[in-house]
Design a protein around this motif. Sequence first.
Motif, PDB file in Angstrom:
ATOM      1  N   ASP A 168      11.675  18.832   4.319  1.00 13.40           N
ATOM      2  CA  ASP A 168      11.962  18.962   2.892  1.00 13.40           C
ATOM      3  C   ASP A 168      10.737  19.412   2.108  1.00 13.40           C
ATOM      4  OD1 ASP A 168      14.710  18.031   2.997  1.00 13.40           O
ATOM      5  OD2 ASP A 168      13.881  16.061   3.444  1.00 13.40           O
ATOM      6  N   THR A 223       5.121   4.381  -0.657  1.00 12.87           N
ATOM      7  CA  THR A 223       5.808   4.800  -1.881  1.00 12.87           C
ATOM      8  C   THR A 223       7.241   5.178  -1.539  1.00 12.87           C
ATOM      9  OG1 THR A 223       3.720   5.669  -2.747  1.00 12.87           O
ATOM     10  CG2 THR A 223       5.744   6.367  -3.840  1.00 12.87           C
ATOM     11  N   GLN A 224       8.192   4.518  -2.164  1.00 14.01           N
ATOM     12  CA  GLN A 224       9.590   4.748  -1.843  1.00 14.01           C
ATOM     13  C   GLN A 224      10.040   6.157  -2.233  1.00 14.01           C
ATOM     14  OE1 GLN A 224      11.818   2.541  -0.257  1.00 14.01           O
ATOM     15  NE2 GLN A 224       9.874   1.511   0.197  1.00 14.01           N
ATOM     16  N   LYS A 225      10.791   6.787  -1.334  1.00 11.81           N
ATOM     17  CA  LYS A 225      11.337   8.119  -1.564  1.00 11.81           C
ATOM     18  C   LYS A 225      12.843   8.082  -1.314  1.00 11.81           C
ATOM     19  CE  LYS A 225       7.011  10.132   0.143  1.00 11.81           C
ATOM     20  NZ  LYS A 225       6.413   8.818   0.473  1.00 11.81           N
ATOM     21  N   LYS A 226      13.557   8.859  -2.094  1.00  9.54           N
ATOM     22  CA  LYS A 226      15.014   8.856  -2.021  1.00  9.54           C
ATOM     23  C   LYS A 226      15.500  10.016  -1.161  1.00  9.54           C
ATOM     24  CE  LYS A 226      19.145   8.688  -4.994  1.00  9.54           C
ATOM     25  NZ  LYS A 226      19.631   8.747  -6.392  1.00  9.54           N
ATOM     26  N   TYR A 227      16.466   9.730  -0.297  1.00 11.00           N
ATOM     27  CA  TYR A 227      17.105  10.737   0.536  1.00 11.00           C
ATOM     28  C   TYR A 227      18.609  10.512   0.484  1.00 11.00           C
ATOM     29  CZ  TYR A 227      12.391  11.167   2.478  1.00 11.00           C
ATOM     30  OH  TYR A 227      11.039  11.324   2.633  1.00 11.00           O
ATOM     31  N   PHE A 263      16.585   4.760   0.161  1.00 10.66           N
ATOM     32  CA  PHE A 263      15.180   4.824  -0.239  1.00 10.66           C
ATOM     33  C   PHE A 263      14.346   4.213   0.884  1.00 10.66           C
ATOM     34  CE2 PHE A 263      17.119   5.058  -4.417  1.00 10.66           C
ATOM     35  CZ  PHE A 263      16.227   5.793  -5.188  1.00 10.66           C
ATOM     36  N   GLN A 296       7.864  18.093   1.977  1.00 14.56           N
ATOM     37  CA  GLN A 296       7.115  16.976   1.429  1.00 14.56           C
ATOM     38  C   GLN A 296       5.946  16.639   2.354  1.00 14.56           C
ATOM     39  OE1 GLN A 296       8.096  15.513  -1.687  1.00 14.56           O
ATOM     40  NE2 GLN A 296       9.289  17.415  -1.543  1.00 14.56           N
ATOM     41  N   TYR A 333       8.685  -0.088  -5.926  1.00 12.53           N
ATOM     42  CA  TYR A 333       8.476   1.347  -5.773  1.00 12.53           C
ATOM     43  C   TYR A 333       7.223   1.602  -4.941  1.00 12.53           C
ATOM     44  CZ  TYR A 333       7.541   6.220  -7.073  1.00 12.53           C
ATOM     45  OH  TYR A 333       7.277   7.576  -7.051  1.00 12.53           O
ATOM     46  N   TYR A 334       6.169   0.845  -5.244  1.00 13.29           N
ATOM     47  CA  TYR A 334       4.937   0.898  -4.462  1.00 13.29           C
ATOM     48  C   TYR A 334       4.776  -0.413  -3.695  1.00 13.29           C
ATOM     49  CZ  TYR A 334       3.094   4.867  -7.192  1.00 13.29           C
ATOM     50  OH  TYR A 334       2.899   6.085  -7.783  1.00 13.29           O
ATOM     51  N   VAL A 348       3.569  14.205   4.232  1.00 16.67           N
ATOM     52  CA  VAL A 348       3.714  12.854   4.769  1.00 16.67           C
ATOM     53  C   VAL A 348       2.408  12.453   5.447  1.00 16.67           C
ATOM     54  CG1 VAL A 348       5.021  11.360   6.328  1.00 16.67           C
ATOM     55  CG2 VAL A 348       6.178  13.241   5.143  1.00 16.67           C
ATOM     56  N   ASP A 384      10.041   4.409   2.909  1.00 14.05           N
ATOM     57  CA  ASP A 384       8.786   5.069   3.255  1.00 14.05           C
ATOM     58  C   ASP A 384       8.354   4.540   4.608  1.00 14.05           C
ATOM     59  OD1 ASP A 384       6.712   6.850   3.039  1.00 14.05           O
ATOM     60  OD2 ASP A 384       5.464   5.580   1.777  1.00 14.05           O
TER      61      ASP A 384
END
Length: 330
Positions: free
Chosen positions: A141, A82-86, A309, A143, A46-47, A145, A311
Amino acid sequence: MAVIVPATIAQFGDAVDESIQNIYVMRAKSERNMEKFFNVSDSNSYYDKDSYVLGTERAKFIADNASVVYDAPIQGYDKVYTQKKYGDALKISDHLWKFGIEFRKITSLVESMMDAVDNNVETAAADMLNNGWGTSYTDDDSQSVSTAGGNAVAFFSNAQTREDGGTSWNNIVYNGTTYNMDFDYDSLKAARRTASLILTGRGQKMGVELDTLVCKHGSSVQSRYEELMGAISRNYIPGGDENDGAAKVGLPRLITNKYLDNDAYWFAFDNSMRNDRFGLQWRWSQRPTMDAPEYDYDTDLYKRKITMFYDRGANNMRSWVGAKGDNTTP
């Protein structure tokens, strides 16, 4: 036409109109362009937190019967990914799916969701450069960045802090007088000059050798680049009739990107340094994956989903230089 979810025959009368012989799925031309200028890797975490160390500075003179001068390595900067979901999804009524989509043999409509994925990825990648003179931006979105390196400075700056506390370095195209030079033959020379002055974290020559230009597709930069390289390929000084064999300053590799916003922005990097240590980084923990179709038990709605997912960012931008093309001082 307004987007209505789920899609039904009421919105797609053409799909069941037998007087219409052909219905085509219209898709944009798709290309995974970002892989040409990002270092792409995979992660299960995740990180992801990157760091690095710098060795000793340089060997020093030792006088007769004198002690060697001791030095020590130093720690570099950290960067967190940091992983982000799209994702994207669609819903289609069972009537439209059976009598329209399947009947017309246009089930490739589902595959067009990959276009939405490509659009997201390419936009996110290009926005790293579109916003490279600041330390962050807000994406589509809403967010936040980061566009700061591990040193917390913008990707392109004339005040890049150095790991050993020494004099800051610069990676905005600069000829000694003008920053952010508009793209032309003199700015190609300035880009090479700028790269040659970039130092390591211990103050030694970095040895960056630019070989790739990145600019907006269809921009004035692309047109001028092609004009310059045409002259250079014939050993002519661009813009003149001289043929003295000296016109060898060009960048041999061109990447045009449809998702860059500004006509005048241009960038150059050393492709041999496109690796885990330098330049723009793209971290996948899940590459685009299309799930199996699902049907709602009560309504028989057809549902399909694609997710990913990732980053992106950069820890050390010493392999890149950039210019806004407006000749402004930072």
